[in-house]
Design an enzyme around this catalytic site. Structure first.
Site, PDB file in Angstrom:
ATOM      1  N   SER A 121       0.528  -1.011  -0.111  1.00 41.57           N
ATOM      2  CA  SER A 121      -0.049   0.027   0.100  1.00 41.57           C
ATOM      3  C   SER A 121       0.979   1.231   0.031  1.00 41.57           C
ATOM      4  O   SER A 121       0.269   2.351  -0.141  1.00 41.57           O
ATOM      5  CB  SER A 121      -0.940   0.022   1.323  1.00 41.57           C
ATOM      6  OG  SER A 121      -0.283   0.192   2.435  1.00 41.57           O
ATOM      7  N   LYS A 150      -6.132   4.584   8.146  1.00 42.44           N
ATOM      8  CA  LYS A 150      -5.164   5.562   7.699  1.00 42.44           C
ATOM      9  C   LYS A 150      -5.366   6.822   7.634  1.00 42.44           C
ATOM     10  O   LYS A 150      -4.711   7.670   8.103  1.00 42.44           O
ATOM     11  CB  LYS A 150      -4.724   4.995   6.338  1.00 42.44           C
ATOM     12  CG  LYS A 150      -3.930   3.542   6.396  1.00 42.44           C
ATOM     13  CD  LYS A 150      -3.806   3.009   4.955  1.00 42.44           C
ATOM     14  CE  LYS A 150      -3.377   1.740   4.984  1.00 42.44           C
ATOM     15  NZ  LYS A 150      -2.981   1.104   3.490  1.00 42.44           N
TER      16      LYS A 150
END
Length: 545
Positions: A393, A436
């Site tokens: 990611s 996140k």
């Protein structure tokens, strides 16, 4: 180019939930499983059904209730933990009384009925399966005794139907042991997740039905929307959410205790926030370390070769993960094209992490249209990272930090980036996007929101979003931004305020593309190398010789 600057309505899900009077049960979402169960019950004795399902009591109760729907008197015996004695029964000889006694097992209890057996317990002694299969298919089996008997034992008669229930791994182990399993068995699955497509009202009625049955209370549409938001956070999908009756029962009983004095449940957000707060101690320590500069994370200004990535932290035994920003840095120098992954070299980077870096390198080489291998080397580090890192990611962030280091164009430290990429620059989905975003938002909010701070996420993650109210409010007030991008070119336009390739339509100040700047830097390095002193050329020749 497709860039979505998200507004607050895009960050939330809300349905009217107008019709909440329909009774909906868990197996109403399982049409394939119900069809298989109906066929199984209509079949003759000796039938076998392999059922993939979770093994919590609520799942078993739903199954047994359905099997009894047409005949409540049918015998249904469930064995989750057993051995051969209580499965098959056994004989024993009582010496003092000089008689033989027989203790019945589950097969006898399920006579002319259904026996449900946990595959995992069956695998503890795999020979049990051979005997159980014989009893099922032939209607008889060899009995056994726990001590010596003075006489011969006749075969035991058996007449039952069998359901083998278990997780996918256990089913795989059993089928590997018995490759003829599906010559005699049907197979079906009970799903724990529901596709919400055209099923939202059904889901709401399911929650309402179980709320009335378990806690004797109803939930308002507002509470149901908050329930849905919490489930989206858990599944990371607006399209696929949990319908586990075990999880639902847990939450409904928790809500009953949390709102003990209410007749009707008007909101459940506080309850779900409470659950996350109970496991947020480690997250609080991380935030304190960043705010006290023990972990260095910038949220203002610009830097060359430095970018804020986003990670999700999971601790074993802790039920909720949390997001944490991390600084990714890059240095480049003239070299042979190798990307030095510092995390990998010190054995802190996993295979998928390394794959992400290689893909970012390959993508950049492709976009730069270089005739040979990369004419530079680079070192990439996840600064102040002391644990293992894995996942791809960060590859979008790594791509952009490489571009910054090569072009000598600074990156804004007020923007954090997450996203995987492929070799052609498409930005791909990642996990943990809510955590996140909130992890970076919490640091920015603690330092003071400026309106310039924000995060870049993949457009493919839009269906994952279920953010906390304070983030949604900050976005609504234009104090915090969330961009969704589909390609590296979208991210570049946001981070560098210029295109990757030349575009004469842009203002003159923005016309010099990153492509041109990088090639200029590479040419200057090449010129410096070829026009160096005689002594430098001799050293270079000796080095290559």
């Amino acid at each position: 180019m497709t860039i979505f600057l998200l507004n607050s309505p895009a960050l939330t899900v809300e349905y009217p939930f107008s019709d909440l009077d329909k009774k909906v049960n868990f197996l109403d979402f399982q049409p394939k499983a119900k069809q298989a169960l109906d066929q199984f019950m209509q079949a003759k004795f000796g039938s076998l059904l392999v059922l993939k399902s979770e093994l919590f009591p609520e799942f078993i109760n739903e199954l047994t209730d359905y099997l009894k729907k047409d005949n409540s008197s049918i015998s249904i015996v469930t064995k989750m933990d057993f051995n051969k004695n209580n499965l098959f029964g056994y004989y024993m000889f009582l010496e003092r009384e000089q008689k033989t006694e027989y203790v019945t097992g589950a097969i006898q209890e399920a006579n002319n009925g259904v026996l449900i057996v946990n595959i995992n317990s069956l695998l503890l002694d795999i020979t049990q399966w051979d005997k159980l299969k014989q009893a099922l298919l032939f209607g008889e089996y060899e009995p056994h005794s726990i001590n010596d008997l003075p006489h011969f034992l006749a075969k035991e008669k058996s007449s039952f139907k069998l359901v083998l229930i278990g997780e996918r791994e256990d089913i795989s182990t059993l089928s590997a042991y018995d490759d003829s399993l599906y010559q005699v068995a049907q197979y079906t699955e009970i799903k724990s997740y529901l596709s919400l497509n055209n099923n939202v009202e059904e889901w709401a009625n399911y929650i309402q039905t179980y709320a009335e049955n378990i806690i004797n209370k109803r939930l308002t549409p507002a509470a149901l929307n908050q329930f849905l938001q919490a489930y989206i956070r858990e599944s990371e999908s607006r399209d696929l959410i949990s319908i586990s009756p075990t999880l639902l029962r847990k939450h409904l009983l928790g809500i009953q205790n949390f709102y003990a004095d209410t007749v009707e449940i008007n909101e459940v957000k506080s309850y779900f926030d409470y659950l996350e707060q109970q496991s947020s101690i480690l997250n609080e320590y991380t935030v304190e370390d960043i705010l006290s500069n023990q972990l260095y994370i910038e949220t203002e200004g610009e830097e060359i070769g430095q970018i804020n990535g986003l990670s999700v932290i999971d601790f074993e035994g802790v039920p909720h993960s949390f997001g944490e920003p991390l600084r990714i840095s890059c240095n480049v120098q003239y070299g042979d094209g190798e990307i030095h992954d510092i995390e990998r070299k010190v054995e802190l980077g996993g295979n998928i992490h390394s794959k992400g870096i290689i893909i970012a390198q390959s993508c950049l080489a492709n976009l730069l249209e270089l005739p040979t291998q990369l004419p530079f080397s680079a070192s990439i580090a996840f600064e102040q990272s002391y644990g293992e890192i894995d996942g791809d990611s960060s590859s979008l962030a790594i791509f952009n930090v490489l571009v910054s280091a090569l072009s000598k164009v600074a990156l804004p430290q007020s923007i954090a980036v997450t996203g995987a990429i492929d070799q052609f620059g498409n930005v791909l989905s990642v996990g943990g996007v809510n955590q996140k975003i909130e992890g970076f938002f919490n640091i920015c909010m603690a330092r003071g929101l400026t309106g310039k701070q924000g995060v870049i996420i993949p457009a493919a993650c839009l269906s994952h979003l279920s953010l906390k109210a304070e983030v949604v409010e900050a976005v609504a007030q234009d104090k915090f931004k969330i961009w969704a991008v589909e390609s590296v070119f979208d991210a570049i336009a946001i981070l560098f305020s210029r295109n990757f390739y030349d575009d004469e339509k842009l203002p003159e100040a923005q016309q010099t593309s990153l492509f041109s700047l990088i090639h200029q830097q590479l040419e200057e390095r090449d010129n410096e190398d070829t026009s160096g002193s005689f002594f430098r050329k001799i050293c270079k020749k000796l080095r290559f010789d």
